[in-house]
Design a protein around this motif. Structure first.
Motif, PDB file in Angstrom:
ATOM      1  N   LYS A  26      11.554  13.857  10.963  1.00 47.96           N
ATOM      2  CA  LYS A  26      10.215  13.695  10.371  1.00 47.96           C
ATOM      3  C   LYS A  26      10.146  12.407   9.568  1.00 47.96           C
ATOM      4  O   LYS A  26      11.117  12.020   8.899  1.00 47.96           O
ATOM      5  N   CYS A  27       8.963  11.797   9.597  1.00 50.82           N
ATOM      6  CA  CYS A  27       8.740  10.572   8.825  1.00 50.82           C
ATOM      7  C   CYS A  27       8.540  10.941   7.352  1.00 50.82           C
ATOM      8  O   CYS A  27       7.669  11.742   7.026  1.00 50.82           O
ATOM      9  N   THR A  28       9.330  10.312   6.474  1.00 45.81           N
ATOM     10  CA  THR A  28       9.245  10.654   5.041  1.00 45.81           C
ATOM     11  C   THR A  28       8.064   9.968   4.346  1.00 45.81           C
ATOM     12  O   THR A  28       7.792  10.254   3.186  1.00 45.81           O
ATOM     13  N   ARG A  51       2.281   5.817   6.546  1.00 48.55           N
ATOM     14  CA  ARG A  51       3.062   5.018   7.507  1.00 48.55           C
ATOM     15  C   ARG A  51       2.283   3.775   7.945  1.00 48.55           C
ATOM     16  O   ARG A  51       1.042   3.773   7.935  1.00 48.55           O
ATOM     17  N   PRO A  52       3.025   2.706   8.329  1.00 44.81           N
ATOM     18  CA  PRO A  52       2.371   1.454   8.729  1.00 44.81           C
ATOM     19  C   PRO A  52       1.498   1.623   9.978  1.00 44.81           C
ATOM     20  O   PRO A  52       1.676   2.575  10.748  1.00 44.81           O
ATOM     21  N   PHE A  53       0.616   0.654  10.181  1.00 44.92           N
ATOM     22  CA  PHE A  53      -0.319   0.768  11.294  1.00 44.92           C
ATOM     23  C   PHE A  53       0.387   0.840  12.654  1.00 44.92           C
ATOM     24  O   PHE A  53      -0.038   1.589  13.535  1.00 44.92           O
ATOM     25  N   MET A  54       1.436   0.055  12.842  1.00 45.88           N
ATOM     26  CA  MET A  54       2.116   0.069  14.149  1.00 45.88           C
ATOM     27  C   MET A  54       2.677   1.456  14.466  1.00 45.88           C
ATOM     28  O   MET A  54       2.714   1.863  15.619  1.00 45.88           O
ATOM     29  N   LEU A  99      13.582   5.676   7.479  1.00 48.28           N
ATOM     30  CA  LEU A  99      12.680   6.628   6.809  1.00 48.28           C
ATOM     31  C   LEU A  99      12.490   7.910   7.616  1.00 48.28           C
ATOM     32  O   LEU A  99      11.709   8.781   7.234  1.00 48.28           O
ATOM     33  N   LEU A 100      13.200   8.017   8.744  1.00 46.29           N
ATOM     34  CA  LEU A 100      13.137   9.245   9.547  1.00 46.29           C
ATOM     35  C   LEU A 100      14.212  10.207   9.043  1.00 46.29           C
ATOM     36  O   LEU A 100      15.389   9.849   8.966  1.00 46.29           O
ATOM     37  N   TRP A 152       0.835  -1.202   0.000  1.00 46.75           N
ATOM     38  CA  TRP A 152       0.000   0.000   0.000  1.00 46.75           C
ATOM     39  C   TRP A 152       0.868   1.248   0.000  1.00 46.75           C
ATOM     40  O   TRP A 152       0.612   2.212  -0.712  1.00 46.75           O
ATOM     41  N   ILE A 153       1.938   1.230   0.815  1.00 45.97           N
ATOM     42  CA  ILE A 153       2.859   2.373   0.858  1.00 45.97           C
ATOM     43  C   ILE A 153       3.474   2.583  -0.528  1.00 45.97           C
ATOM     44  O   ILE A 153       3.500   3.695  -1.049  1.00 45.97           O
TER      45      ILE A 153
END
Ligand code: SF4
Length: 185
Positions: free
Chosen positions: A72-74, A79-82, A67-68, A8-9
């Motif tokens: 910040k998350c790129t 982002r995944p559910f967890m 990916l940080l 999905w990502i």
């Protein structure tokens, strides 16, 4: 995360971003990272049969998520559910770690068990290993009905949901959510 989330990502990132993501992750291949050996549904099965759940090795010194970037998350929107379920009650920056409400943690585990069930022909693992496996298998794992049950390098086959991991004190409070989930799955 699960392969389903990884796909999905990838579907939601444009081609240029996907290339950069793989380059970054491939550059980290072979470096130590947390690699789960059991999925949540596997842990639930072990607990249900009274077996011990082995400790898994993790070490904060192995570094941050690849990916940080600059704090910040790129891939924040995808982002995944967890990652989404990490709802800290205090500032993680102040304390150095997250502090989660126990019921929120139970809900997160339950939802993750359903996600694994939806992806029962897929696999789970560390985000980097899931992306590497998706890149290398090119979707072939979903067609391979004879796939081995043993873990491939860094990823583990998903399992069907047989038992939910809900502590006694949360069982009544979570009933409505479980009914809604069961009506959809
Ligand atoms: S939210 Fe998840 S994917 Fe994004 S940087 Fe943090 S750990 Fe990585």
């Amino acid at each position: 995360m699960t392969a389903l989330e990884g796909e999905w990502i990838l579907q939601n990132l444009d081609a240029s971003a996907t290339g950069g993501l793989f380059d970054r992750i491939i550059g980290l291949k072979g470096l130590p990272r947390f690699q789960p050996t059991l999925t949540l549904n596997q842990i639930a099965d072990l607990l249900d049969s009274g077996e011990d759940v082995p400790d898994e090795e993790g070490n904060p010194d192995w570094g941050i998520c690849p990916l940080l970037e600059e704090g910040k998350c790129t891939i924040y929107a995808f982002r995944p559910f967890m990652c989404r379920s990490m709802v800290s009650e205090v500032s993680c920056q102040d304390l150095g770690h997250a502090t989660m409400n126990p019921f929120v943690l139970t809900v997160a585990h339950v939802l993750m068990q359903y996600i694994e069930h939806l992806d029962v022909k897929g696999f789970s693992g560390n985000l980097s290993d899931v992306f590497l496996e998706l890149a290398e298998s090119d979707g072939a794992y979903r067609k391979d009905l004879t796939r081995p049950s043993a873990p491939r390098c860094g990823v583990i086959p998903n399992r069907p949901l047989r038992r939910l991991m809900v502590p006694w004190e949360h069982r009544e409070k979570i009933q409505d959510l479980i009914k809604k989930l069961d009506s959809k799955v």
